[in-house]
Design a protein around this motif. Structure first.
Motif, PDB file in Angstrom:
ATOM      1  N   CYS A 302      53.733  46.233  55.790  1.00 43.14           N
ATOM      2  CA  CYS A 302      54.912  46.944  55.728  1.00 43.14           C
ATOM      3  C   CYS A 302      54.903  47.595  54.469  1.00 43.14           C
ATOM      4  O   CYS A 302      55.430  48.937  54.496  1.00 43.14           O
ATOM      5  CB  CYS A 302      56.157  45.967  55.947  1.00 43.14           C
ATOM      6  N   PRO A 303      54.816  47.018  53.355  1.00 44.28           N
ATOM      7  CA  PRO A 303      54.454  47.941  51.974  1.00 44.28           C
ATOM      8  C   PRO A 303      53.716  49.011  52.173  1.00 44.28           C
ATOM      9  O   PRO A 303      53.839  50.132  51.421  1.00 44.28           O
ATOM     10  CB  PRO A 303      54.364  46.788  50.813  1.00 44.28           C
ATOM     11  N   GLU A 304      52.547  48.775  52.679  1.00 44.84           N
ATOM     12  CA  GLU A 304      51.227  49.796  52.855  1.00 44.84           C
ATOM     13  C   GLU A 304      51.785  50.994  53.770  1.00 44.84           C
ATOM     14  O   GLU A 304      51.739  52.122  53.396  1.00 44.84           O
ATOM     15  CB  GLU A 304      50.334  49.116  53.389  1.00 44.84           C
ATOM     16  N   ALA A 305      52.385  50.763  54.836  1.00 48.02           N
ATOM     17  CA  ALA A 305      53.157  51.681  55.649  1.00 48.02           C
ATOM     18  C   ALA A 305      54.188  52.565  54.848  1.00 48.02           C
ATOM     19  O   ALA A 305      54.188  53.616  55.035  1.00 48.02           O
ATOM     20  CB  ALA A 305      53.574  51.356  56.821  1.00 48.02           C
ATOM     21  N   ALA A 306      54.942  51.894  54.364  1.00 46.20           N
ATOM     22  CA  ALA A 306      56.200  52.390  53.372  1.00 46.20           C
ATOM     23  C   ALA A 306      55.706  53.152  52.346  1.00 46.20           C
ATOM     24  O   ALA A 306      56.536  54.431  51.920  1.00 46.20           O
ATOM     25  CB  ALA A 306      57.205  51.422  53.182  1.00 46.20           C
ATOM     26  N   ALA A 307      54.694  52.854  51.630  1.00 44.81           N
ATOM     27  CA  ALA A 307      53.987  53.387  50.327  1.00 44.81           C
ATOM     28  C   ALA A 307      55.031  53.772  49.437  1.00 44.81           C
ATOM     29  O   ALA A 307      55.363  55.132  48.788  1.00 44.81           O
ATOM     30  CB  ALA A 307      53.394  54.940  51.098  1.00 44.81           C
ATOM     31  N   GLY A 308      56.095  52.855  49.163  1.00 43.94           N
ATOM     32  CA  GLY A 308      57.007  53.147  48.123  1.00 43.94           C
ATOM     33  C   GLY A 308      58.187  53.953  48.496  1.00 43.94           C
ATOM     34  O   GLY A 308      59.296  54.260  47.709  1.00 43.94           O
ATOM     35  N   HIS A 309      58.559  54.177  49.695  1.00 40.84           N
ATOM     36  CA  HIS A 309      59.649  55.169  50.161  1.00 40.84           C
ATOM     37  C   HIS A 309      60.618  54.367  50.981  1.00 40.84           C
ATOM     38  O   HIS A 309      61.492  55.110  51.430  1.00 40.84           O
ATOM     39  CB  HIS A 309      58.999  56.288  50.806  1.00 40.84           C
ATOM     40  N   ALA A 310      60.432  53.122  51.330  1.00 39.28           N
ATOM     41  CA  ALA A 310      61.513  52.280  51.766  1.00 39.28           C
ATOM     42  C   ALA A 310      62.122  51.292  50.839  1.00 39.28           C
ATOM     43  O   ALA A 310      61.274  50.984  49.887  1.00 39.28           O
ATOM     44  CB  ALA A 310      60.949  51.729  53.193  1.00 39.28           C
ATOM     45  N   VAL A 311      63.073  50.690  51.077  1.00 41.87           N
ATOM     46  CA  VAL A 311      63.606  49.511  50.658  1.00 41.87           C
ATOM     47  C   VAL A 311      63.049  48.300  51.098  1.00 41.87           C
ATOM     48  O   VAL A 311      62.860  48.098  52.226  1.00 41.87           O
ATOM     49  CB  VAL A 311      65.004  49.114  50.634  1.00 41.87           C
ATOM     50  N   ILE A 312      62.408  47.426  49.934  1.00 45.55           N
ATOM     51  CA  ILE A 312      61.509  46.292  50.230  1.00 45.55           C
ATOM     52  C   ILE A 312      62.459  44.974  50.273  1.00 45.55           C
ATOM     53  O   ILE A 312      62.944  45.030  49.029  1.00 45.55           O
ATOM     54  CB  ILE A 312      60.099  46.364  49.655  1.00 45.55           C
ATOM     55  N   ALA A 313      62.425  44.115  50.909  1.00 43.11           N
ATOM     56  CA  ALA A 313      62.991  42.579  50.701  1.00 43.11           C
ATOM     57  C   ALA A 313      62.256  41.728  51.162  1.00 43.11           C
ATOM     58  O   ALA A 313      61.430  41.881  52.182  1.00 43.11           O
ATOM     59  CB  ALA A 313      64.230  42.988  51.253  1.00 43.11           C
ATOM     60  N   ASP A 314      62.503  40.485  50.755  1.00 42.57           N
ATOM     61  CA  ASP A 314      62.173  39.353  51.374  1.00 42.57           C
ATOM     62  C   ASP A 314      62.605  38.943  52.640  1.00 42.57           C
ATOM     63  O   ASP A 314      63.747  38.524  52.835  1.00 42.57           O
ATOM     64  CB  ASP A 314      62.146  38.038  50.387  1.00 42.57           C
ATOM     65  N   PRO A 315      61.870  38.967  53.855  1.00 43.99           N
ATOM     66  CA  PRO A 315      62.480  38.835  55.270  1.00 43.99           C
ATOM     67  C   PRO A 315      62.957  37.711  55.492  1.00 43.99           C
ATOM     68  O   PRO A 315      63.846  37.357  56.364  1.00 43.99           O
ATOM     69  CB  PRO A 315      61.274  39.219  56.090  1.00 43.99           C
ATOM     70  N   GLU A 316      62.660  36.413  54.679  1.00 43.22           N
ATOM     71  CA  GLU A 316      63.230  35.053  54.850  1.00 43.22           C
ATOM     72  C   GLU A 316      64.330  34.969  54.078  1.00 43.22           C
ATOM     73  O   GLU A 316      64.938  33.607  53.963  1.00 43.22           O
ATOM     74  CB  GLU A 316      62.380  34.135  54.664  1.00 43.22           C
ATOM     75  N   ASP A 317      64.809  35.835  53.053  1.00 36.00           N
ATOM     76  CA  ASP A 317      65.821  35.659  52.151  1.00 36.00           C
ATOM     77  C   ASP A 317      67.098  36.161  52.496  1.00 36.00           C
ATOM     78  O   ASP A 317      67.103  37.456  52.624  1.00 36.00           O
ATOM     79  CB  ASP A 317      65.286  35.938  50.744  1.00 36.00           C
ATOM     80  N   ILE A 318      68.064  35.720  53.124  1.00 38.08           N
ATOM     81  CA  ILE A 318      69.160  36.242  53.590  1.00 38.08           C
ATOM     82  C   ILE A 318      70.136  37.183  52.702  1.00 38.08           C
ATOM     83  O   ILE A 318      70.490  38.313  52.913  1.00 38.08           O
ATOM     84  CB  ILE A 318      70.395  35.315  54.313  1.00 38.08           C
TER      85      ILE A 318
END
Length: 366
Positions: A302-318
């Protein structure tokens, strides 16, 4: 003048009534190869192969210049094999021919025990990975993350694993308000909405619902969820929505056609894709290409596809997901524009040229 090389590609998945992700990959790759402009000395032909059982549906195969199609019948081949220089395998179907083989590795779900409830199918997939490792001249990995996963979990010669990123179809682009309103009306959507697409466990819907509730987003948005689900899944989700007091704020619309999906992207306030694992994460780019802010995860590619242009979050942390949704909804116009510009650089033409280069490399080695 010698005849151009013939590259065969197993294309039976193009006959599926509802295209899968791999089916979309196969079609876009073949159509982009058909449209490539090359020098006369670099000309080539593409032969689409379709299994005998699906041959009556061959009208669904791609159409265009330098494309032809033939039936194949395996594992026994009772009629002459069409001449080809190399075979490309985009999924598990593979004609038993003694020619150089290149295959696409989309993900390592089975090796990671993700989305694999049937142990027999998982073991078959694991054997398939090993078959690719041992029998292919080259492997096309859709991301560097997938390449590294394959080397770590399956092994093989690193020099034979090549990365070719996927492209974004021109259908994914910003849309006019009237077109968005028409699709909203068709699906009964009133007011602003957040979009979630997917039905497999890795897509992380349960935690997305938790974060939607925890962040209080139901006050301002409907969460629109696309993707087919079983009756048991639907009942479990209905129970969870009732417990979260979200029954009236989450809409399940089932399967969405390729024609409607880009418009639903374009109309969303944000696209939520907090996946636990992706081989590539093409929906991230598709949403960005529609001008929509994206929340995704720090897992897999996911971070590779987004290349810094999306919001990134831990998917297991509500709490982190809830904060990420808020950040995505509030994304500035300049950041959205940068994401859109980046997504437009990811073209299927580039994917086709990268794949063609690997085919030629495999032939040269032979």
């Amino acid at each position: 003048m010698s005849r151009p090389p013939v590259f065969a590609i197993e294309a039976t998945n193009l006959t599926d009534e509802r295209g899968t992700g791999i089916g979309r990959y196969t079609r876009q790759l073949i159509e982009a190869l058909s449209a490539l402009q090359v020098q006369p000395q670099d000309e080539f032909e593409v032969l689409q192969l379709c299994k005998r059982s699906r041959w009556p549906l061959r009208e669904r195969l791609a159409q265009g210049p330098r494309l032809s199609s033939r039936m194949w019948w395996g594992p026994v081949w009772p009629i002459p094999r069409p001449a080809c220089s190399l075979l490309h395998v985009p999924d598990e179907r593979q004609p038993p021919w003694r020619v150089p083989v290149v295959a696409t590795v989309h993900d390592l779900y089975a090796a990671l025990n993700i989305n694999t409830g049937d142990e027999k199918k998982r073991q078959r997939k694991l054997r398939h990975y090993e078959h690719l490792r041992d029998g292919c001249a080259r492997l096309v990995c859709v991301s560097e993350n997938t390449r590294q996963d394959f080397l770590r979990l399956v092994g093989g010669d690193p020099a034979r694993l090549k990365v070719v990123h996927l492209g974004v179809s021109p259908d994914f682009c910003p849309r006019e308000a009237a077109e968005i309103d028409a699709v909203r009306t068709r699906h009964g959507i009133a007011g602003p909405y957040l979009l979630f697409v997917g039905s497999t466990p890795n897509k992380n819907l349960a935690r997305t619902l938790e974060a939607f509730a925890a962040g209080g987003f139901a006050r301002d948005f409907t969460l629109l969820v696309c993707g087919e689900r079983s009756q048991a899944q639907g009942e479990a989700l209905a129970s969870r929505l009732a417990a979260l007091n979200l029954t009236d704020r989450v809409r399940f619309v089932g399967f969405v056609s390729d024609a409607n999906l880009p418009v639903l992207y374009a109309g969303a306030a944000a696209y939520l894709f907090p996946s636990l694992y992706e081989g590539y994460g093409l929906p991230i780019l598709e949403a960005m290409a529609c001008g929509v802010p994206v929340l995704t995860s720090n897992r897999g590619s996911c971070p590779e596809a987004a290349a810094g242009h999306a919001v990134i979050a831990d998917p297991e942390d509500i709490a982190a997901l809830a904060a990420g949704i808020g950040e995505a909804v509030a994304m500035t116009e300049s950041r959205r524009a940068a994401a859109l510009a980046y997504a437009r650089t990811r073209t299927w033409e580039a994917t086709a040229r990268g794949t063609l280069a690997i085919w030629r490399e495999a032939l040269a080695e032979r």
